[in-house]
Write a protein that holds these residues in place. Structure first.
Motif, mmCIF file in Angstrom:
data_model
loop_
_atom_site.group_PDB
_atom_site.id
_atom_site.type_symbol
_atom_site.label_atom_id
_atom_site.label_comp_id
_atom_site.label_asym_id
_atom_site.label_seq_id
_atom_site.Cartn_x
_atom_site.Cartn_y
_atom_site.Cartn_z
ATOM 1 N N SER A 1 0.834 -1.193 0.000
ATOM 2 C CA SER A 1 0.000 0.000 0.000
ATOM 3 C C SER A 1 0.867 1.239 0.000
ATOM 4 O O SER A 1 2.074 1.168 0.260
ATOM 5 C CB SER A 1 -0.895 0.005 1.246
ATOM 6 N N THR B 1 2.099 -4.353 -5.536
ATOM 7 C CA THR B 1 1.050 -5.317 -5.287
ATOM 8 C C THR B 1 1.311 -5.995 -3.960
ATOM 9 O O THR B 1 2.426 -5.993 -3.434
ATOM 10 C CB THR B 1 1.009 -6.374 -6.396
ATOM 11 N N HIS C 1 -13.427 -6.180 -0.291
ATOM 12 C CA HIS C 1 -13.934 -5.959 -1.642
ATOM 13 C C HIS C 1 -15.303 -6.598 -1.760
ATOM 14 O O HIS C 1 -15.465 -7.786 -1.502
ATOM 15 C CB HIS C 1 -12.994 -6.577 -2.669
ATOM 16 N N TRP D 1 -3.195 3.410 -6.976
ATOM 17 C CA TRP D 1 -3.727 3.131 -5.659
ATOM 18 C C TRP D 1 -5.047 2.383 -5.799
ATOM 19 O O TRP D 1 -5.783 2.587 -6.757
ATOM 20 C CB TRP D 1 -3.970 4.425 -4.880
ATOM 21 N N ARG D 2 -5.354 1.549 -4.830
ATOM 22 C CA ARG D 2 -6.646 0.888 -4.797
ATOM 23 C C ARG D 2 -7.676 1.826 -4.165
ATOM 24 O O ARG D 2 -7.336 2.740 -3.421
ATOM 25 C CB ARG D 2 -6.555 -0.418 -4.008
#
Length: 506
Positions: A323, A334, A346, A470-471
């Protein structure tokens, strides 16, 4: 859209109205003059005002003379606050579009903005006029706050908005010469005139005209998929603001707005807004500070939902190597096996059908509760069992009970002088994080992207390949923490350095 005239940046309004475009010498365009990477140009349209907080022992009676215990002054207004926060980050250019006073006080405000990295050249300056102000009388005896407001400036018209942005929108109609107002990257060839356009949504009719006009021009010129339109829906009293939602890509809601329509938790509220929102959009709601606060994000095209509790300072940073908060500030990669104590969740397609998580969901923390006390300072979770609403009505029975106002309610129609800063920091944090490789880009765009093999697929924006992606849950985490850290300080200065010092790779 209003006709774009072929005048220059520095020309005055030919109508003789006493207004002109703003100019200032030697502005700062980035938090680091040594930054040489890609620039994300953010434009925010809204209103700037000065907040004068006068603390008194008790609220005075009529004709009374009292001695103030203290008097403070600071800038207010959502758009300039967001830009002041964003201007600290490398790779971002902050541009304000707002009416400004041209008197001595107004010139001081312009100098303050420019020295803080906020460009004001697209503002409308009214010669000799003062600065909008809010005078807050805060009583020590009972904590009451009485607000007196004055705004000597008219809101920007659609014609003024388009004319002031004309040099960006149709540069071929304008004479632009290199100089202090034109940094080197302005000469760089970009696929669009800017990357992010944000609206406060104060005047619904004018904002709607602005959105439709810029959207039409963007589609005609082929860069609509390369820009993001965002909107703040923060006040419950702005009638008709829902008409703007179908025209933007990212919508920021406030808890006050959600509760004014009977919702007491983020998820059912965001679900209730999906019939109004475009199918490519991202919906975000800020639920406030502390363990009972938090935020939530819902991505309609990818069917993802993330919710976090309010950030609480743990005293130590997290160390997830995948992150942006990795202690090794090498960037975002990752997941490589090791997870932080708090995992993200998720929600897959089943979330839309019956509220159940998909089989690929990560471990859930704090389901049904806020989960304060984790050493990362926040918790990310989903709440099961809430089906989508049967219709798009905001005040349906599935809201979870009637709600009331909170600390972000209107004070006479203007932004709350005490609480707007944390919400603005949250929006700034989301804008910054979403531009880290996700936006602009598919699938969060209303226009078909250009057939470029290097810019296809989820989240591949115009500068993908030059930035780490970024997620969505990381974006929410960043914004929540930025807002929490803002609550501990008076201004926005130093927030970026503080976030970097605890490990965020920014």
């Amino acid at each position: 859209m209003s006709r774009l005239r072929g005048n220059t940046y520095e020309s005055t309004n030919s109508s003789g109205s006493g207004s002109s475009s703003a100019t200032a010498a030697n502005p700062t365009y980035s938090s680091s003059q040594n930054y040489t990477g890609p620039i994300t140009r953010v434009i925010a349209s809204g209103t700037l005002f000065l907040i004068h907080t006068i603390r008194v022992p008790s609220f005075p009676y009529e004709s009374a003379v009292v001695r103030a215990q203290s008097v403070t002054r600071r800038r207010g207004g959502s758009a300039p606050n967001i830009l002041s926060c964003l201007a600290q980050f490398d790779g971002l250019e902050s541009n304000l579009v707002a009416p400004l006073g041209g008197g001595d006080e107004g010139k001081t405000v312009v100098r303050e903005l420019e020295s803080g990295g906020v460009r004001t050249r697209f503002c409308q300056v009214w010669d000799g006029a003062g600065v909008p102000g809010a005078w807050v009388f805060q009583s020590k005896a009972n904590g009451s706050r009485t607000v007196v407001q004055h705004n000597p400036l008219p809101d920007l018209t659609h014609e003024e908005f388009v004319s002031n942005l004309g040099p960006l929108l149709v540069p071929e109609n304008y004479s632009v010469s290199p100089g202090p107002q034109n940094p080197p990257h302005l000469q760089t060839v970009y696929p669009a005139p800017f990357e992010w356009l944000h609206f406060e949504g104060r005047s619904v009719k004018t904002t709607l005209n602005n959105l439709q006009g810029i959207d039409g021009l963007a589609r005609d010129r082929g860069w609509r998929d390369k820009v993001v339109f965002s909107l703040e829906v923060g006040k419950k009293g702005r009638q008709g603001v829902e008409a703007l939602i179908p025209h933007v890509d990212v919508i920021f809601f406030s808890k006050a707005y959600a509760m004014s329509h009977g919702y007491t938790s983020p998820r059912p509220f965001l679900l209730s807004m999906t019939p109004l929102a475009p199918p490519h959009s991202i919906l975000i709601v800020n639920w406030g500070l502390g363990a009972q606060g938090g935020a939530a994000i819902l991505s309609i095209p990818t069917k993802e939902y993330f919710q976090s509790s309010g950030w609480i300072d743990p005293g130590i940073p997290s160390s997830d190597p995948g992150s942006p908060i990795e202690q090794n500030l090498a960037g975002v990669g990752t997941l490589v096996g090791r997870r932080s104590p708090v995992s993200s969740v998720h929600s897959g397609s089943n979330f839309w059908a019956d509220g159940h998580r998909s089989s690929s969901s990560a471990q859930t923390h704090g389901s049904g509760g806020m989960g304060a006390g984790y050493d990362s300072g926040w918790d990310m979770y989903t709440v099961d069992g809430v089906p989508p609403p049967a219709s798009g009505h905001l005040n349906g029975a599935g809201a979870g009970g009637a709600g009331g106002g909170d600390a972000e309610d209107d004070d006479g129609g203007e932004d709350d002088p005490m609480m707007s800063g944390t919400h603005d920091a949250f929006m700034a944090g989301m804008i910054y994080a979403l531009t880290r490789g996700l936006l602009p880009g598919s699938p969060w765009t209303s226009a078909q992207a250009s057939p470029n093999p290097n810019t296809t697929g989820r989240g591949k924006g115009v500068m993908e390949g030059e930035r780490s992606k970024w997620r969505l849950e990381e974006c929410l985490r960043f914004a929540t923490e930025l807002s929490g850290r803002k609550a501990r300080r008076k201004g926005f200065g130093g927030l970026k350095d503080e976030m970097k010092s605890v490990g965020w790779s920014i």
